[in-house]
Motif scaffolding. Structure first.
Motif, PDB file in Angstrom:
ATOM      1  N   GLY A 265      10.139   3.643  12.461  1.00 24.30           N
ATOM      2  CA  GLY A 265       9.295   3.143  11.384  1.00 24.30           C
ATOM      3  C   GLY A 265       8.486   1.946  11.821  1.00 24.30           C
ATOM      4  N   GLN A 266       7.606   1.524  10.955  1.00 23.62           N
ATOM      5  CA  GLN A 266       6.745   0.390  11.270  1.00 23.62           C
ATOM      6  C   GLN A 266       6.329  -0.315   9.986  1.00 23.62           C
ATOM      7  N   ILE A 267       6.010  -1.592  10.137  1.00 22.22           N
ATOM      8  CA  ILE A 267       5.430  -2.336   9.024  1.00 22.22           C
ATOM      9  C   ILE A 267       4.005  -2.697   9.413  1.00 22.22           C
ATOM     10  N   VAL A 268       3.116  -2.639   8.435  1.00 23.24           N
ATOM     11  CA  VAL A 268       1.694  -2.865   8.687  1.00 23.24           C
ATOM     12  C   VAL A 268       1.163  -3.882   7.680  1.00 23.24           C
ATOM     13  N   GLU A 269       0.033  -4.459   8.007  1.00 22.82           N
ATOM     14  CA  GLU A 269      -0.617  -5.379   7.082  1.00 22.82           C
ATOM     15  C   GLU A 269      -1.046  -4.614   5.828  1.00 22.82           C
ATOM     16  N   SER A 270      -0.964  -5.295   4.697  1.00 23.91           N
ATOM     17  CA  SER A 270      -1.296  -4.663   3.428  1.00 23.91           C
ATOM     18  C   SER A 270      -2.084  -5.634   2.574  1.00 23.91           C
ATOM     19  N   ASN A 271      -2.920  -5.098   1.715  1.00 21.57           N
ATOM     20  CA  ASN A 271      -3.814  -5.898   0.893  1.00 21.57           C
ATOM     21  C   ASN A 271      -3.541  -5.620  -0.581  1.00 21.57           C
ATOM     22  N   VAL A 272      -3.205  -6.681  -1.354  1.00 18.04           N
ATOM     23  CA  VAL A 272      -2.940  -6.512  -2.782  1.00 18.04           C
ATOM     24  C   VAL A 272      -4.266  -6.362  -3.525  1.00 18.04           C
ATOM     25  N   THR A 273      -4.409  -5.245  -4.230  1.00 15.03           N
ATOM     26  CA  THR A 273      -5.667  -4.967  -4.934  1.00 15.03           C
ATOM     27  C   THR A 273      -5.602  -5.322  -6.412  1.00 15.03           C
ATOM     28  N   SER A 274      -4.416  -5.180  -7.023  1.00 17.23           N
ATOM     29  CA  SER A 274      -4.255  -5.527  -8.440  1.00 17.23           C
ATOM     30  C   SER A 274      -2.781  -5.645  -8.744  1.00 17.23           C
ATOM     31  N   ILE A 275      -2.479  -6.160  -9.938  1.00 14.45           N
ATOM     32  CA  ILE A 275      -1.089  -6.314 -10.352  1.00 14.45           C
ATOM     33  C   ILE A 275      -0.923  -5.821 -11.782  1.00 14.45           C
ATOM     34  N   SER A 276       0.078  -5.002 -11.980  1.00 14.37           N
ATOM     35  CA  SER A 276       0.489  -4.596 -13.318  1.00 14.37           C
ATOM     36  C   SER A 276       1.542  -5.595 -13.780  1.00 14.37           C
ATOM     37  N   LYS A 277       1.268  -6.342 -14.841  1.00 13.52           N
ATOM     38  CA  LYS A 277       2.146  -7.438 -15.260  1.00 13.52           C
ATOM     39  C   LYS A 277       3.473  -6.913 -15.799  1.00 13.52           C
ATOM     40  N   SER A 278       4.528  -7.697 -15.546  1.00 11.79           N
ATOM     41  CA  SER A 278       5.839  -7.398 -16.102  1.00 11.79           C
ATOM     42  C   SER A 278       5.880  -7.762 -17.579  1.00 11.79           C
ATOM     43  N   GLN A 279       6.603  -6.956 -18.345  1.00 12.60           N
ATOM     44  CA  GLN A 279       6.854  -7.234 -19.744  1.00 12.60           C
ATOM     45  C   GLN A 279       8.335  -6.961 -20.013  1.00 12.60           C
TER      46      GLN A 279
END
Length: 444
Positions: A265-279
């Motif tokens: 396996g491998q880990i790669v760079e990732s980009n956060v595009t949006s967030i669904s808020k917790s409720q």
């Protein structure tokens, strides 16, 4: 008075004295001291006695551990002269305390570990893992005729969560190999010899493929998978050892909830595009996409209860810390203010305030060592609290890395659990197991 009577009276008096001493505050103070102490090379630690009592302290390895800055193996200590331990070199030592200078009441095992500093993470990472075999995630009914359906795999005793490792003696390293072997066995009317793992057990069975009258193909009657992908957070990178830790919890298969046994396996760079808020009652999540393949930042060697671990050659970009910082053992962690590092937009790691509201005392690796509460208004506004994908976010207290975020409370998303960093460091191989985990550990 006869000698027998004198002996009986002396024995009774001795028993009374021992009962008094054993229940006295000074002795109970000694008993409350830890059995095991961990120090990094060059660290200092002060032992506090809760009541006015004089004692004698002795250490069997003054080359490993010194008391009050001297190499003397024996010292007198008291509340006005507390005992300060200084670690000189890696190794194991035994510290013995004697109440009133004569009654041995406490022996402490002291483990001195080579100095360690790490880079805290916080970066959102993409995780791609290939299992060490083919995972069975469901049973499939094969249409062998217009009125008959069977599952050869289920009939052969294969269950959900089983990991098929060999087929006719051939290692199953890629799911693409399965189809041709099933076709060959079906056409030649031969059974397949299947080797598989179920937990710690290695089992085998024989499976006869069935011909699907609708699909016109030979089938195992199993739904199978050999890989998984998702996003999480990098916890630390240990530059001297070239290892990392991430996630803070085990990766399980989404269908069977069994831990994935890592083949590669491998880990790669990732980009956060949006967030669904917790409720309340509904945890949110980070939405992110993987960057191009050239942005691989590490491999995956193992998947444990405390996350994924592997090799990494350099501190990834966007790190808050430009220099590595110390780590804290579990006994150093206190209730009170702290901070986490995580990404809520793009790739930028940010600091956010939290409160540690409970610290569990753990002598052995166990999850849920910390209860934390998000207090930072900015993070609450952005995420509603802890969201999926935030697992692994490093927790910093008093300039030391102390743990990682692991789980959210579903009914209170501002709160959640964290694990102590030392358990992750042990699984990564950056530090050795604690003394009490090594049953036969002897002073070396």
């Amino acid at each position: 008075m006869s000698s027998n009577l004198r002996k009986k009276l002396f024995g009774l008096l001795s028993a009374c004295v021992l009962c008094f001493v054993g229940t006295s505050e000074p002795v109970q103070s000694f008993a409350a001291l830890p059995n095991d102490v961990r120090l990094f090379t060059g660290d200092l630690s002060t032992l506090q006695l809760a009541v006015p009592v004089h004692a004698q302290a002795s250490v069997d390895r003054p080359d490993v551990l010194q008391m009050n800055g001297t190499a003397q193996p024996t010292l007198q200590v008291s509340p006005s002269h507390p005992l300060q331990l200084s670690s000189k070199r890696s190794g194991n030592a035994r510290l013995t305390l004697k109440a009133f200078g004569t009654i041995p009441f406490k022996t402490m095992r002291v483990q001195v570990i080579p100095g360690l500093k790490v880079y805290p993470g916080g970066q959102t990472i993409g995780v791609k893992v290939k299992s060490a075999g083919i995972l069975v995630v469901g049973h499939h009914l094969v249409n062998v005729s217009h009125d008959s359906r069977i599952s050869p795999g289920e009939n052969a005793g294969i269950q959900l969560g089983d990991l098929m490792t060999h087929m006719n003696g051939v290692p199953l390293t890629d799911i693409s190999k399965v189809g041709s072997m099933v076709d060959e066995a079906g056409l030649s009317k031969r059974k397949l010899d299947i080797s598989f793992k179920r937990g710690d057990k290695v089992l085998s069975t024989k499976l006869t493929p069935a011909y699907d009258d609708e699909d016109k193909a030979w089938r195992l009657g199993l739904y199978i998978r050999d890989s998984a992908a998702g996003v999480g957070t990098l916890t630390f990178y240990a530059p001297d050892q070239g290892v990392y830790g991430a996630l803070g919890h085990v990766i399980t298969d989404m269908n069977t909830q069994t831990p994935i046994v890592v083949g590669s396996g491998q880990i790669v760079e990732s980009n956060v595009t949006s967030i669904s808020k917790s409720q309340d009652g509904e945890p949110g999540e980070k939405r992110a996409h993987f960057l191009k393949e050239s942005n691989i930042i590490g491999n995956i060697v193992s998947n444990t209860h405390f996350g994924i671990f592997g090799k990494m050659t350099k501190n990834p970009e966007h790190s808050v810390y430009k220099e590595p910082i110390p780590i804290a053992f579990a006994e150093e962690v206190k209730e009170g203010p702290a901070e986490i590092l995580t990404v809520v937009d793009g790739q930028q790691v940010e600091r956010f305030k939290i409160e540690i509201v409970h610290v569990a005392r753990q002598d052995a690796p166990s999850t849920k060592g910390l209860v934390i509460k998000i207090t930072d208004p900015k993070l609450i506004s952005k995420t509603g609290g802890i969201v999926q994908g935030m697992s692994g976010s490093p927790i910093i207290q008093n300039g030391k890395l102390i743990g990682a975020v692991t789980h959210v409370f579903v009914n209170d998303p501002k709160s959640g659990y964290g694990c102590f960093i030392e358990w992750m460091l042990q699984d990564s191989g950056a530090i050795p197991k604690t003394s009490n985990q090594q049953k036969n550990l002897k002073a070396s």
